[in-house]
Write a protein that holds these residues in place. Structure first.
Motif, PDB file in Angstrom:
ATOM      1  N   GLU A  84      60.367  32.417  12.323  1.00 48.21           N
ATOM      2  CA  GLU A  84      60.452  31.659  13.863  1.00 48.21           C
ATOM      3  C   GLU A  84      61.471  32.423  15.063  1.00 48.21           C
ATOM      4  N   PHE A  85      61.502  31.256  15.932  1.00 41.78           N
ATOM      5  CA  PHE A  85      61.937  31.691  16.824  1.00 41.78           C
ATOM      6  C   PHE A  85      62.946  30.573  17.736  1.00 41.78           C
ATOM      7  N   VAL A  86      63.764  29.966  18.313  1.00 43.67           N
ATOM      8  CA  VAL A  86      64.731  28.675  18.679  1.00 43.67           C
ATOM      9  C   VAL A  86      64.801  29.326  20.426  1.00 43.67           C
ATOM     10  N   GLY A  87      63.751  29.339  21.314  1.00 39.20           N
ATOM     11  CA  GLY A  87      64.856  29.085  22.297  1.00 39.20           C
ATOM     12  C   GLY A  87      65.901  28.139  23.215  1.00 39.20           C
ATOM     13  N   LEU A  88      66.768  28.718  24.225  1.00 40.67           N
ATOM     14  CA  LEU A  88      67.705  27.478  25.011  1.00 40.67           C
ATOM     15  C   LEU A  88      67.185  26.854  26.121  1.00 40.67           C
ATOM     16  N   PRO A  89      67.608  25.889  25.920  1.00 37.74           N
ATOM     17  CA  PRO A  89      66.782  25.246  27.340  1.00 37.74           C
ATOM     18  C   PRO A  89      66.863  25.778  28.306  1.00 37.74           C
TER      19      PRO A  89
ATOM     20  N   ALA B  85      65.467  27.173  33.588  1.00 36.29           N
ATOM     21  CA  ALA B  85      66.108  27.303  35.053  1.00 36.29           C
ATOM     22  C   ALA B  85      65.199  29.070  35.623  1.00 36.29           C
ATOM     23  N   TRP B  86      64.731  29.052  34.899  1.00 39.47           N
ATOM     24  CA  TRP B  86      64.371  30.902  35.194  1.00 39.47           C
ATOM     25  C   TRP B  86      62.557  30.194  34.737  1.00 39.47           C
ATOM     26  N   SER B  87      62.866  30.122  33.778  1.00 36.48           N
ATOM     27  CA  SER B  87      60.944  29.909  32.934  1.00 36.48           C
ATOM     28  C   SER B  87      60.680  28.492  31.901  1.00 36.48           C
ATOM     29  N   ARG B  88      59.658  28.655  33.254  1.00 35.91           N
ATOM     30  CA  ARG B  88      58.360  27.205  32.360  1.00 35.91           C
ATOM     31  C   ARG B  88      58.258  27.299  30.915  1.00 35.91           C
ATOM     32  N   SER B  89      58.491  28.588  30.105  1.00 35.50           N
ATOM     33  CA  SER B  89      58.017  28.929  29.036  1.00 35.50           C
ATOM     34  C   SER B  89      58.166  27.558  27.862  1.00 35.50           C
ATOM     35  N   ALA B  90      57.154  27.231  27.089  1.00 34.29           N
ATOM     36  CA  ALA B  90      57.761  26.620  26.058  1.00 34.29           C
ATOM     37  C   ALA B  90      58.398  27.277  24.767  1.00 34.29           C
ATOM     38  N   LEU B  91      57.829  28.694  25.094  1.00 35.73           N
ATOM     39  CA  LEU B  91      59.405  29.335  24.354  1.00 35.73           C
ATOM     40  C   LEU B  91      61.236  29.022  23.996  1.00 35.73           C
TER      41      LEU B  91
ATOM     42  N   PRO C 196      61.768  24.751  17.522  1.00 36.21           N
ATOM     43  CA  PRO C 196      61.102  26.166  16.415  1.00 36.21           C
ATOM     44  C   PRO C 196      60.064  26.926  16.751  1.00 36.21           C
ATOM     45  N   VAL C 197      59.070  27.821  16.925  1.00 31.62           N
ATOM     46  CA  VAL C 197      58.089  28.553  17.430  1.00 31.62           C
ATOM     47  C   VAL C 197      58.196  29.096  16.390  1.00 31.62           C
ATOM     48  N   PRO C 198      56.892  28.995  15.126  1.00 27.23           N
ATOM     49  CA  PRO C 198      56.007  29.833  14.224  1.00 27.23           C
ATOM     50  C   PRO C 198      55.870  31.594  15.095  1.00 27.23           C
ATOM     51  N   VAL C 199      56.004  32.182  14.246  1.00 27.95           N
ATOM     52  CA  VAL C 199      56.046  33.888  14.562  1.00 27.95           C
ATOM     53  C   VAL C 199      56.024  34.294  13.456  1.00 27.95           C
ATOM     54  N   VAL C 200      54.627  35.548  13.928  1.00 26.28           N
ATOM     55  CA  VAL C 200      54.242  36.521  13.444  1.00 26.28           C
ATOM     56  C   VAL C 200      54.619  37.899  14.358  1.00 26.28           C
ATOM     57  N   ALA C 201      55.551  38.251  13.238  1.00 25.39           N
ATOM     58  CA  ALA C 201      55.593  39.811  13.586  1.00 25.39           C
ATOM     59  C   ALA C 201      55.393  41.314  12.451  1.00 25.39           C
TER      60      ALA C 201
ATOM     61  N   PHE D 127      54.227  35.001  18.924  1.00 23.01           N
ATOM     62  CA  PHE D 127      54.568  33.392  19.492  1.00 23.01           C
ATOM     63  C   PHE D 127      53.684  32.528  19.458  1.00 23.01           C
ATOM     64  N   ARG D 128      53.865  31.612  18.239  1.00 22.19           N
ATOM     65  CA  ARG D 128      52.420  30.760  18.455  1.00 22.19           C
ATOM     66  C   ARG D 128      53.348  29.290  18.745  1.00 22.19           C
ATOM     67  N   LEU D 129      52.769  29.169  19.681  1.00 25.50           N
ATOM     68  CA  LEU D 129      53.208  27.693  20.691  1.00 25.50           C
ATOM     69  C   LEU D 129      52.305  26.694  20.635  1.00 25.50           C
ATOM     70  N   PRO D 130      52.798  25.468  21.361  1.00 22.89           N
ATOM     71  CA  PRO D 130      52.191  24.197  20.582  1.00 22.89           C
ATOM     72  C   PRO D 130      50.910  24.011  21.405  1.00 22.89           C
ATOM     73  N   GLY D 131      49.857  23.488  21.271  1.00 24.99           N
ATOM     74  CA  GLY D 131      48.844  23.685  22.314  1.00 24.99           C
ATOM     75  C   GLY D 131      47.951  24.932  21.722  1.00 24.99           C
ATOM     76  N   GLY D 132      48.635  25.193  20.943  1.00 31.03           N
ATOM     77  CA  GLY D 132      47.754  26.615  19.964  1.00 31.03           C
ATOM     78  C   GLY D 132      47.983  27.618  21.695  1.00 31.03           C
ATOM     79  N   ALA D 133      48.375  28.203  22.257  1.00 31.94           N
ATOM     80  CA  ALA D 133      49.297  29.084  23.271  1.00 31.94           C
ATOM     81  C   ALA D 133      49.321  29.979  22.152  1.00 31.94           C
ATOM     82  N   LEU D 134      49.561  30.913  22.939  1.00 28.09           N
ATOM     83  CA  LEU D 134      49.961  32.195  22.147  1.00 28.09           C
ATOM     84  C   LEU D 134      50.935  33.186  23.778  1.00 28.09           C
ATOM     85  N   GLN D 135      51.906  33.335  22.963  1.00 29.46           N
ATOM     86  CA  GLN D 135      53.132  35.241  23.878  1.00 29.46           C
ATOM     87  C   GLN D 135      53.107  36.063  23.089  1.00 29.46           C
ATOM     88  N   HIS D 136      52.958  36.876  23.069  1.00 30.85           N
ATOM     89  CA  HIS D 136      53.045  38.129  22.683  1.00 30.85           C
ATOM     90  C   HIS D 136      54.121  39.279  23.134  1.00 30.85           C
ATOM     91  N   MET D 137      54.800  39.899  22.494  1.00 26.13           N
ATOM     92  CA  MET D 137      56.335  40.593  22.932  1.00 26.13           C
ATOM     93  C   MET D 137      55.997  41.862  22.224  1.00 26.13           C
TER      94      MET D 137
END
Length: 335
Positions: free
Chosen positions: A63-68, A72-78, A83-88, A113-123
């Motif tokens: 999982e990934f836990v981002g800092l709120p 200030a720079w990004s509105r991403s749910a990350l 905690p956001v589940p992660v497949v690596a 990153f498997r975000l709430p509501g089914g959204a995805l973020q890849h890195m």
């Protein structure tokens, strides 16, 4: 399976990224998905149903836990603080599944990153701070230069020398790889986003950023002796053993761009004095062979982005997505 080229120089394996149809490229630089995928197949061989590049890999989960504060720079749910589940997936470049883990080439870390509501973020990241091509044509020319000579089964040194001489944008990453031995474990590498991206805040304001993931276990390198004596396969086993001992962590550090910083050239590093902020922590709790695991079927397209993070016009970044699609379609079809 076709014959694999096992003798490719590590610095030339470094590029490690598939390319495809251009986005607004100049006519003289046009490169098609078919050209590059075919070149990869011709150079490395084909294992039906498998990736054309970064074929050798290991899955992990966590999982990934981002800092709120990053909001200030990004509105991403990350960066919600939840905690956001992660497949690596960790990998080595090229299409040879038997490439030795001691190869002087890049190591990759891809995250879904498997975000709430089914959204995805890849890195999709590499363990070098810069990439080996500023334009897709450089990558294609590199693969073509690596085609084995039928008489020797190895790349033609004259063609490799000609490539180096005519493509200065390949040199920075090659120099980094020549000066740094590969790591003893996937857990001992920092991984760089390579490209410049945009963080977009709640008002729509965009900020140029680059990111990297820095290991809590520390950055380490194999000795020259270890490079000569270690077996061909050890990275997967070491990562599985390491996660069995406890969570493996990387801090996500984000560099904030300033006017004039290279935006569309992944071969040029930003100045080291750029403001850096900690954006969160990646925690991996399990690792496993990729066959049948969650990461095996994921197409880690770097342009899969959720709201709050956006791409730049970097030609290499824009090129990757359609090529990944070509490779993905082939392996889904069992080719």
């Amino acid at each position: 399976m076709k014959t694999q080229n096992k003798d490719l120089p590590g610095w030339l394996l470094a590029a490690g990224l598939g390319l495809a149809a251009p986005f607004g490229m100049a006519v003289q630089d046009e490169v098609t998905p078919a050209q590059v995928v075919a070149a990869l197949e011709d150079t490395f061989g084909v294992t039906p149903g498998e990736r054309r590049n970064h074929i050798k890999g290991t899955c992990a989960s966590g999982e990934f836990v981002g800092l709120p504060a990053v909001a200030a720079w990004s509105r991403s749910a990350l960066f919600s603080g939840q905690p956001v589940p992660v497949v690596a997936r960790f990998s080595l470049p090229g299409g040879n599944p038997k490439v030795p883990d001691t190869a002087r080439s890049v190591r990759g870390m891809a995250l879904e990153f498997r975000l709430p509501g089914g959204a995805l973020q890849h890195m999709t990241m590499l363990d070098t701070p810069v990439f080996g091509a500023a334009q897709p044509k450089t990558f294609l020319d590199q693969i073509l230069a690596l085609k084995p000579d039928p008489a020797t089964g190895k790349p033609d040194p004259a063609k490799l020398a000609a490539f180096r001489a005519s493509h200065p944008d390949s040199r920075a990453q090659a120099r980094f790889l020549a000066e740094h031995n590969p790591p003893p474990s996937f857990a001992n590498s920092s991984y760089f986003g390579i490209h410049t991206f945009k963080f977009v805040d709640a008002t729509g304001k965009a900020t140029l950023v680059r990111w990297r993931f820095v290991p809590e276990d520390g950055e380490k390198s194999l000795s020259d002796e270890e490079l000569e004596t270690l077996p061909a396969d050890f990275l997967e086993e070491r990562l599985i053993q390491r996660t069995a001992q406890g969570p493996v962590r990387w801090d996500m550090l984000v560099s904030i761009g300033q006017p004039g910083d290279p935006e569309n050239d992944p071969t040029v590093a930003w100045p080291e004095n750029r403001e850096q902020v900690k954006a969160g922590t990646l925690v991996l709790t399990a690792a496993m062979p990729q066959k049948g695991a969650a990461c095996e079927k994921v197409n880690f397209d770097p342009l899969v982005m959720a709201e709050g993070i956006a791409p730049t016009d970097d030609p290499i970044l824009r090129f990757r997505s359609p090529a990944y699609a070509v490779s993905f379609a082939k392996r889904q079809a069992g080719q």
